[in-house]
Write an enzyme that holds these catalytic residues in place. Structure first.
Site, mmCIF file in Angstrom:
data_model
loop_
_atom_site.group_PDB
_atom_site.id
_atom_site.type_symbol
_atom_site.label_atom_id
_atom_site.label_comp_id
_atom_site.label_asym_id
_atom_site.label_seq_id
_atom_site.Cartn_x
_atom_site.Cartn_y
_atom_site.Cartn_z
ATOM 1 N N ASP A 1 0.854 -1.198 0.000
ATOM 2 C CA ASP A 1 0.000 0.000 0.000
ATOM 3 C C ASP A 1 0.891 1.250 0.000
ATOM 4 O O ASP A 1 1.770 1.380 0.856
ATOM 5 C CB ASP A 1 -0.860 -0.061 1.277
ATOM 6 C CG ASP A 1 -1.927 1.018 1.333
ATOM 7 O OD1 ASP A 1 -2.383 1.456 0.265
ATOM 8 O OD2 ASP A 1 -2.319 1.388 2.462
ATOM 9 N N GLY B 1 -8.958 5.883 1.562
ATOM 10 C CA GLY B 1 -9.585 6.676 2.616
ATOM 11 C C GLY B 1 -11.058 6.353 2.757
ATOM 12 O O GLY B 1 -11.874 7.237 2.977
ATOM 13 N N ASP C 1 3.063 4.712 -5.503
ATOM 14 C CA ASP C 1 2.372 5.992 -5.306
ATOM 15 C C ASP C 1 3.304 7.147 -5.677
ATOM 16 O O ASP C 1 4.094 7.624 -4.859
ATOM 17 C CB ASP C 1 1.917 6.098 -3.838
ATOM 18 C CG ASP C 1 1.248 7.436 -3.538
ATOM 19 O OD1 ASP C 1 1.199 8.298 -4.433
ATOM 20 O OD2 ASP C 1 0.771 7.601 -2.400
ATOM 21 N N ASP D 1 -8.518 1.008 6.391
ATOM 22 C CA ASP D 1 -7.554 0.845 7.480
ATOM 23 C C ASP D 1 -8.119 1.405 8.790
ATOM 24 O O ASP D 1 -8.253 0.694 9.784
ATOM 25 C CB ASP D 1 -6.235 1.545 7.117
ATOM 26 C CG ASP D 1 -5.134 1.240 8.126
ATOM 27 O OD1 ASP D 1 -5.412 0.549 9.119
ATOM 28 O OD2 ASP D 1 -3.992 1.696 7.936
ATOM 29 N N THR D 2 -8.496 2.683 8.775
ATOM 30 C CA THR D 2 -8.934 3.352 10.006
ATOM 31 C C THR D 2 -10.051 2.601 10.740
ATOM 32 O O THR D 2 -10.009 2.468 11.966
ATOM 33 C CB THR D 2 -9.369 4.801 9.671
ATOM 34 O OG1 THR D 2 -8.225 5.458 9.119
ATOM 35 C CG2 THR D 2 -9.838 5.554 10.891
ATOM 36 N N SER E 1 -12.689 4.421 5.015
ATOM 37 C CA SER E 1 -13.291 4.340 6.360
ATOM 38 C C SER E 1 -14.038 5.639 6.627
ATOM 39 O O SER E 1 -13.490 6.717 6.394
ATOM 40 C CB SER E 1 -12.200 4.200 7.428
ATOM 41 O OG SER E 1 -11.451 3.039 7.243
ATOM 42 N N GLY F 1 -7.788 8.482 7.276
ATOM 43 C CA GLY F 1 -7.960 8.792 8.697
ATOM 44 C C GLY F 1 -9.417 9.008 9.082
ATOM 45 O O GLY F 1 -10.326 8.694 8.311
HETATM 46 P P1 13P Z 1 -8.558 4.735 5.727
HETATM 47 O O1 13P Z 1 -7.570 4.466 6.833
HETATM 48 O O2 13P Z 1 -9.036 6.140 5.764
HETATM 49 O O3 13P Z 1 -9.610 3.731 5.670
HETATM 50 O O4 13P Z 1 -7.715 4.617 4.354
HETATM 51 C C1 13P Z 1 -7.106 3.413 4.030
HETATM 52 C C2 13P Z 1 -6.279 3.541 2.802
HETATM 53 O O5 13P Z 1 -6.600 4.251 1.876
HETATM 54 C C3 13P Z 1 -5.065 2.734 2.721
HETATM 55 O O6 13P Z 1 -4.362 2.974 1.558
HETATM 56 O O1 G3H Z 2 -2.807 4.769 3.543
HETATM 57 C C1 G3H Z 2 -2.596 4.910 4.743
HETATM 58 C C2 G3H Z 2 -2.789 3.782 5.675
HETATM 59 O O2 G3H Z 2 -3.791 4.063 6.592
HETATM 60 C C3 G3H Z 2 -1.498 3.374 6.331
HETATM 61 O O3 G3H Z 2 -1.033 4.203 7.331
HETATM 62 O O4 G3H Z 2 1.513 4.149 7.262
HETATM 63 O O5 G3H Z 2 0.269 4.640 9.393
HETATM 64 O O6 G3H Z 2 0.297 2.357 8.428
HETATM 65 P P1 G3H Z 2 0.335 3.819 8.137
HETATM 66 ZN ZN ZN Z 3 -4.467 4.961 0.842
#
Ligand code: 13P
Ligand code: G3H
Ligand code: ZN
Length: 285
Positions: A82, A209, A104, A232-233, A211, A181
């Site tokens: 990622d 993003g 990226d 992720d969040t 979440s 976030g």
């Molecule tokens: P969120 O943490 O906002 O869900 O985003 C996740 C993400 O885009 C990881 O690349």
């Molecule tokens: O894209 C962002 C993800 O939420 C990862 O964040 O580098 O803190 O693990 P991190």
């Molecule tokens: Zn991302």
């Protein structure tokens, strides 16, 4: 089952009109939760690791966790880098066994982003590793910018068309109003822009993003061509909330398994909910 590439999963999603969840992992419990949730939903799944996850857990641990999980899973599992920002790290991940990588280059100029993405494709494609690129700047919810400033960073549909034509990438992450976030208010997605980008590129589009984006908005985005949804969040919130609950319930507990176990269980539930929203439930017979 061996790890599969993200491209293979998204081809099927494109054909059937759903999206595959891409869930970030940082440790064994979250990796297990991702695969257990996917199995319970009979859904394909993408496990992904950020730079932060790799620094925290170590590349070998992340790869091994995913490989063990995939080898036992009854559903297809992909392991994806990622937001890879260095060519060296992309190479290390591929060598370690990742089945897919994101390069990226969104902070670079369009020309440099194309050049770097092509360099990644040159080493990934011959060995069946898929590549995601990013165009436009997604950023974080904590970025101190106005709505207008954020909109100025959205993906330009014509640039997206040029980018895809020049590179031939497998999927494209775009900026249409989401951010990484916890959101302060409700995010507003630019669906018109997504529609244009999809019509011009005709490839699987990725929503980062995700979440905190209302389910209906995510489903509308999927209807318009999103095929990979990054979460992720929501996992972090659920995992830590469940740990806190377990510790508050029994402040004298000293067995980490009694704290991490409930956190894993709750994480399975939130991932299952997301999978259902994305429409990938029941796709694996
Ligand atoms: P969120 O943490 O906002 O869900 O985003 C996740 C993400 O885009 C990881 O690349
Ligand atoms: O894209 C962002 C993800 O939420 C990862 O964040 O580098 O803190 O693990 P991190
Ligand atoms: Zn991302």
């Amino acid at each position: 089952m061996a790890l599969v590439s993200v491209a293979a999963l998204l081809r099927e999603a494109e054909r059937e009109g759903y999206a595959v969840g891409a869930f970030n992992t940082n440790n064994m419990e979250i990796a297990q939760a991702i695969v257990e949730a996917a199995e319970a939903e009979r859904s394909p799944v993408i496990m992904q690791a950020s730079q932060g996850a790799i620094t925290y857990a170590g590349l070998e641990y992340i790869t091994s966790l995913a490989m063990v999980a995939a080898s036992k899973a009854k559903v297809p599992v992909a392991l994806h880098l990622d937001h890879g920002t260095s060519f060296a790290q992309v190479v290390q991940c591929i060598r370690s066994g990742f089945s897919s990588v994101m390069y990226d280059g969104s902070k670079l100029s369009l020309k440099e982003n194309i050049a770097m993405t092509l360099k990644v494709l040159e080493i990934a494609r011959p060995i069946g590793v898929s590549v995601e690129a990013e165009l436009g700047k997604i950023g974080g919810t904590e970025d101190d910018i106005t709505v207008d400033e954020r909109e100025a960073l959205f993906t330009d549909p014509d640039e997206a068309e040029l980018f895809v034509r020049e590179t031939g990438i497998d999927c494209l992450a775009i900026a249409i109003g989401t951010a990484h976030g916890q959101y302060k208010g409700e995010p507003k997605l630019d669906f018109e822009r997504l529609k244009k980008i999809k019509a011009l590129t005709k490839i699987p589009i990725v929503l980062h993003g995700s979440s905190g984006v209302p389910d209906e908005a995510v489903q509308e985005a999927i209807r318009l061509g999103i095929r990979k949804v990054n979460i992720d969040t929501n996992i972090r919130e659920t995992f830590v909330w469940a740990m806190r609950q377990a510790m508050e319930k029994n402040p004298n507990e000293i067995d980490p398994r009694k704290i991490l176990g409930p956190a894993r269980k709750e994480t399975i539930e939130i991932i299952r909910q997301k999978i259902r929203v994305f429409g990938s439930s029941g796709r694996i017979k």
